[in-house]
Design a protein around this motif. Structure first.
Motif, PDB file in Angstrom:
ATOM      1  N   UNK A 149      10.196  -9.457  -4.124  1.00  0.00           N
ATOM      2  CA  UNK A 149       9.383  -8.426  -3.507  1.00  0.00           C
ATOM      3  C   UNK A 149       8.619  -8.956  -2.318  1.00  0.00           C
ATOM      4  N   UNK A 150       7.825  -8.091  -1.722  1.00  0.00           N
ATOM      5  CA  UNK A 150       6.981  -8.433  -0.578  1.00  0.00           C
ATOM      6  C   UNK A 150       5.607  -7.815  -0.762  1.00  0.00           C
ATOM      7  N   UNK A 151       4.596  -8.532  -0.306  1.00  0.00           N
ATOM      8  CA  UNK A 151       3.246  -7.975  -0.203  1.00  0.00           C
ATOM      9  C   UNK A 151       2.950  -7.754   1.275  1.00  0.00           C
ATOM     10  N   UNK A 152       2.581  -6.532   1.625  1.00  0.00           N
ATOM     11  CA  UNK A 152       2.239  -6.198   3.009  1.00  0.00           C
ATOM     12  C   UNK A 152       0.763  -5.824   3.052  1.00  0.00           C
ATOM     13  N   UNK A 153       0.000  -6.548   3.877  1.00  0.00           N
ATOM     14  CA  UNK A 153      -1.421  -6.272   4.065  1.00  0.00           C
ATOM     15  C   UNK A 153      -1.670  -5.979   5.535  1.00  0.00           C
TER      16      UNK A 153
ATOM     17  N   UNK B 285      -0.011  -8.909   7.623  1.00  0.00           N
ATOM     18  CA  UNK B 285       0.405 -10.120   6.915  1.00  0.00           C
ATOM     19  C   UNK B 285       1.442  -9.717   5.884  1.00  0.00           C
ATOM     20  N   UNK B 286       2.604 -10.351   5.942  1.00  0.00           N
ATOM     21  CA  UNK B 286       3.687 -10.067   5.005  1.00  0.00           C
ATOM     22  C   UNK B 286       3.999 -11.359   4.249  1.00  0.00           C
TER      23      UNK B 286
ATOM     24  N   UNK C  71       3.024  -3.241  -2.161  1.00  0.00           N
ATOM     25  CA  UNK C  71       3.991  -4.177  -2.748  1.00  0.00           C
ATOM     26  C   UNK C  71       5.340  -3.487  -2.741  1.00  0.00           C
ATOM     27  N   UNK C  72       6.328  -4.136  -2.129  1.00  0.00           N
ATOM     28  CA  UNK C  72       7.671  -3.591  -2.008  1.00  0.00           C
ATOM     29  C   UNK C  72       8.643  -4.441  -2.809  1.00  0.00           C
TER      30      UNK C  72
END
Length: 543
Positions: free
Chosen positions: A283-287, A271-272, A211-212
């Motif tokens: 924010x962003x979730x990066x998987x 996946x962003x 999480x950014x």
């Protein structure tokens, strides 16, 4: 306005006696000037002004007709004064009173004009009299209407948009209430981010995730991450990456390549998902997973169903963190100013006084002189301590310099004042930790360095700083006489360090250094390649 009307009257009539009307207007307006808040004197005074104004307009107009052949235009010499009572009512928001004054003025002008004669002709019949009177009445009415309209607009704006301080007070009060009702870790950005990643792991395959959030300067910081090892995520928003695209578009993005700058290759699905609260991306979730086509539309839908409510929680936590940081920094600056302008200046004056006393001590009073010299040394020591405290209070992590630079500057300054030889080992990546985490790590390092200078009796100080977000490790060691038998909970400074580490979900360890001295270490995040601090620190002992 009285002076202007007096000049115009003289120009129109060439008769000094007509200035008595100006004197009467001044007398009529005096009560309203002396008692503007009085419920009766103010309105009655203004009524008297407009009645006298109506009488003066017709009389001055009549004299002007005879002396200057101006006809009814002579009334315009005194009618500009009508702006005075009407403007006062507008400023006091008494618009009905202003309208009544205009009505009284119009009636007085008509009655006075009907009874005033010039060469056997009534003033009302003089050319231009009614036109001049109507002109000034209309101008005054338009001014009153404009003031009334402006007042209504301002009132609507005030009702719809409270003043900044009132709004801030309301919001902060609500925040305090909510913060007291929520569980302890609910307003922690890192905790919220970790919980979200664990939830996402239950709905889709994830080998790596993070999480950014924004940190300013077009960069992102890592709040939390999961995976077998630490990942060097692409955190620059102006880079050509799916992370930057998702942030700008506020839409989920998938990619067939890793969003890590250190990935070695192979099949990857990324996946962003942006975390959007209202219209703001927080924010962003990066998987990522090491397989092709791992995030089809149904998976994306399940992920966004979890991230949507989490965005609001994360925004609240980030705002709470920001408010707390701003308040803490402001309080530190306030304390620094008070110490500098108060006790520090007074101690300097005490030192000067001791110096003056030493200069006047006679040679046969050697014992007294020695006492004064010892006292002067103690005052100098206290002043030095105060200056170091001021430096600590004002030290912040520079937006461009980074955490390692701030710790290094503090260690050099304090080490030089304490006669310590400082050895620095700094390893900081270009990515940044969250601002709140950097601030807490700086304070922990400051406390450790200060303890070594004050209590350790050391000759050397080793400061190690490793920052590779979301991992960071700060270690401060000295070669002093060790920690002795004192417990952490018995030492206020060490207890504060433990509280700070807990606040950022870090791990603090205070242990003896071989062959002598003490080591204070704090670690945030995890990195299997670098984790030199035990996951669960034993109760530490303080100096």
């Amino acid at each position: 306005m009285l002076a202007l009307v007096a000049v115009l009257t003289l120009l129109a009539t060439h008769d000094v006696r007509q200035l008595w009307w100006i004197v009467l207007l001044a007398i009529a307006g005096l009560p309203a000037l002396l008692a503007p808040q009085h419920r009766l004197l103010g309105p009655l005074s203004r009524v008297a002004e407009v009645v006298l104004l109506g009488l003066a307009a017709s009389q001055v107009g009549a004299v002007a007709t005879v002396s200057a052949q101006l006809g009814g235009l002579g009334a315009s010499a005194v009618l500009p004064y009508l702006a005075v009572p009407v403007t006062v009512t507008a400023l006091r928001r008494r618009f009905r009173e202003g309208a009544a004054l205009l009505a009284v003025t119009a009636a007085t002008l008509l009655v006075s004009g009907a009874f005033t004669e010039v060469d056997g002709v009534r003033q009302l019949a003089q050319p231009g009299y009614l036109a001049v009177c109507a002109q000034w009445l209309i101008l005054a009415a338009l001014g009153l209407h404009a003031a009334s309209t402006l007042h209504r607009v301002m009132r609507v704006r005030t009702d719809g948009e409270p003043q900044p301080y009132a709004e801030a007070t309301r919001l902060l009060t609500q925040l305090r209430t909510v913060a007291r009702q929520l569980p302890g870790a609910t307003l922690d950005p890192g905790g919220i981010s970790e919980h979200l990643l664990e939830e996402l792991r239950t709905v889709t395959r994830t080998d790596r995730g993070a999480v950014l959030s924004a940190s300013g300067g077009g960069r992102l910081v890592v709040l939390a991450q999961i995976g077998v090892e630490r990942v060097d995520w692409e955190t620059t928003l102006d880079a050509d990456s799916a992370i930057a695209d998702a942030w700008a578009s506020q839409q989920p993005h998938t990619a067939a390549r890793s969003q890590s700058r250190s990935h070695t290759g192979g099949d990857v699905s990324a996946l962003i998902v942006p975390l959007v609260a209202g219209v703001r991306t927080v924010g962003l979730v990066v998987l990522e997973t090491d397989a092709a086509h791992a995030y089809p539309p149904p998976v994306v839908s399940r992920v966004t169903a979890l991230t949507s409510p989490a965005a609001l929680r994360l925004e609240a936590a980030l705002l709470f963190d920001e408010v707390r940081s701003l308040a803490t920094n402001e309080e530190r600056q306030r304390l620094a100013r008070e110490i500098h302008d108060g006790v520090a200046q007074e101690l300097v004056m005490v030192g000067y006084g001791i110096d003056n006393a030493l200069a006047t001590v006679h040679d046969d009073a050697e014992e007294t002189a020695e006492s004064l010299r010892l006292l002067r040394q103690e005052v100098t020591r206290v002043i030095t301590e105060l200056r170091l405290s001021l430096f600590e209070l004002r030290s912040e992590v520079d937006r461009h310099g980074g955490l390692a630079a701030a710790i290094a500057e503090y260690a050099r300054t304090v080490g030089a004042s304490g006669g310590l030889r400082v050895h620095l080992s700094l390893d900081e990546s270009t990515a940044r930790l969250p601002a709140a985490t950097e601030a807490e790590l700086l304070r922990i390092a400051q406390e450790a360095v200060t303890n070594a200078r004050k209590h350790a009796g050391a000759a050397n100080l080793w400061v190690t700083c490793e920052v590779d977000p979301p991992y960071a490790q700060i270690e401060v060691s000295d070669d002093g006489h060790g920690i002795g038998d004192q417990r952490v909970d018995g030492h206020y400074g060490l207890a504060i360090m433990a509280e700070r580490a807990e606040r950022i979900r870090g791990r603090l360890e205070i242990r003896p250094r071989q062959p002598s001295g003490t080591t204070v270490a704090v670690v945030v995040g995890s990195s299997p390649r670098r984790d030199n601090v035990r996951d669960s620190a034993a109760p530490a002992e303080g100096e």
